[in-house]
Design a protein around this motif. Sequence first.
Motif, PDB file in Angstrom:
ATOM      1  N   TRP A   1      22.712 -51.486  -9.215  1.00  0.00           N
ATOM      2  CA  TRP A   1      22.609 -50.358  -8.289  1.00  0.00           C
ATOM      3  C   TRP A   1      22.361 -50.799  -6.848  1.00  0.00           C
ATOM      4  O   TRP A   1      22.692 -50.075  -5.904  1.00  0.00           O
ATOM      5  N   ASP A   2      21.766 -51.967  -6.653  1.00  0.00           N
ATOM      6  CA  ASP A   2      21.456 -52.429  -5.300  1.00  0.00           C
ATOM      7  C   ASP A   2      22.642 -53.093  -4.609  1.00  0.00           C
ATOM      8  O   ASP A   2      22.572 -53.383  -3.413  1.00  0.00           O
ATOM      9  N   SER A   3      23.712 -53.335  -5.354  1.00  0.00           N
ATOM     10  CA  SER A   3      24.874 -54.026  -4.771  1.00  0.00           C
ATOM     11  C   SER A   3      26.092 -53.122  -4.637  1.00  0.00           C
ATOM     12  O   SER A   3      27.201 -53.592  -4.377  1.00  0.00           O
ATOM     13  N   LEU A   4      25.896 -51.829  -4.833  1.00  0.00           N
ATOM     14  CA  LEU A   4      27.021 -50.899  -4.744  1.00  0.00           C
ATOM     15  C   LEU A   4      27.555 -50.814  -3.324  1.00  0.00           C
ATOM     16  O   LEU A   4      26.805 -50.760  -2.357  1.00  0.00           O
ATOM     17  N   GLY A   5      28.854 -50.801  -3.208  1.00  0.00           N
ATOM     18  CA  GLY A   5      29.499 -50.503  -1.938  1.00  0.00           C
ATOM     19  C   GLY A   5      30.062 -49.097  -1.988  1.00  0.00           C
ATOM     20  O   GLY A   5      29.471 -48.198  -2.583  1.00  0.00           O
ATOM     21  N   PHE A   6      31.233 -48.933  -1.389  1.00  0.00           N
ATOM     22  CA  PHE A   6      31.893 -47.628  -1.388  1.00  0.00           C
ATOM     23  C   PHE A   6      33.357 -47.857  -1.720  1.00  0.00           C
ATOM     24  O   PHE A   6      34.136 -48.330  -0.888  1.00  0.00           O
ATOM     25  N   ASP A   7      33.719 -47.555  -2.969  1.00  0.00           N
ATOM     26  CA  ASP A   7      35.088 -47.807  -3.403  1.00  0.00           C
ATOM     27  C   ASP A   7      35.373 -47.023  -4.681  1.00  0.00           C
ATOM     28  O   ASP A   7      34.458 -46.448  -5.286  1.00  0.00           O
TER      29      ASP A   7
END
Length: 345
Positions: free
Chosen positions: A6-12
């Motif tokens: 959850w801490d490494s989510l980007g936007f894609d």
Amino acid sequence: MAQIDWDSLGFDAYRTRTVVLAHYRDGAWSDIQTTETFSLTIDPFTQGLHYAISCFEGLKVFRQKDGSIIMFRPEKNAARMARSARFLGLPEPSEEMFIKMCELCVKNNMEFLPPYGHQASLYLRPLLFAPHPQMQLVPYPEVTLAVMCAPAGSYYGAHLRSAAAVIPGDYDRAAPKGTGSYKLSANYAGTFVPYKIAHEQGYAELLYLNSATRQFVDEFGSSNFFGIKGGNTYVTPLSDSVLPSITNMTLQECAADFGLKVEKRPVPLEELAEFDEAGGCGTAVVITPMSHIDMKPVLAEPTVSRSFRYEEDGAVGPWCTKLYKRITGIQFGEIEDIHGWCHKI
């Protein structure tokens, strides 16, 4: 729960479990359906493919501090989609139907909703498009509404860090009396190449001027523009070619709560030199503070004709910080929602 960092989510785009669908044909909407098949079968002559007859929305769902699950201001997204649909001559979903489909998408993809404490959300993407096969340039009363979702973190990979923007002298975003104020899929297609050029040069954003005279600020490619002036005024452009951003609307209300004067008016290009802080705002980015904005006569060439500096690279001004913390604090249930913006699921 899905095994997601959850801490490494980007936007894609992200393959979740369920897509929610409804179809309008023969004068009526179908029953709402759900499918776990991540594909759509369409005719090769589909209007949506040939003529970009489609519009979309973006809104976020949050797991709050007390465990509540909320959508943020979905009725505003419903109204904006209806406005875009009318512009395209398409049947429009009602607010009730729009929100019901969004809620169903959340409930059927609950394992992809980030836990509280990770500065992440579930991004909903309702898409309305014309599936009817035809080559004539007239609207046809048949549409598909699909609501999909993806877990999302920061749009740029870092939360509340200033970035650089560039004004491209050889690109425009929207024509006067054109489509700029509607959330149409076609509006974004023309930004892909200039974004690629800008990103290769280290710019995170493109800031577009009004195309008629190129004397006024319109908006960024991904979001609205705002500036803080004199330490006490929130300024954002008034233009008929700017998308009516729900985040910008919210920030204007937050700014007023803080006692700032809010001005929505034409913003001359020269006024960029007078702002204490400047940034972009939208559902995906929330707030992107600008460290500086360069002007380039030709985007792909090295010449910078002028530069407006607001912060050191990465630094964030006090009002961008306050406004960001206020809106995200409300979304995550850390600050009281005095305006009733949070729609509980």
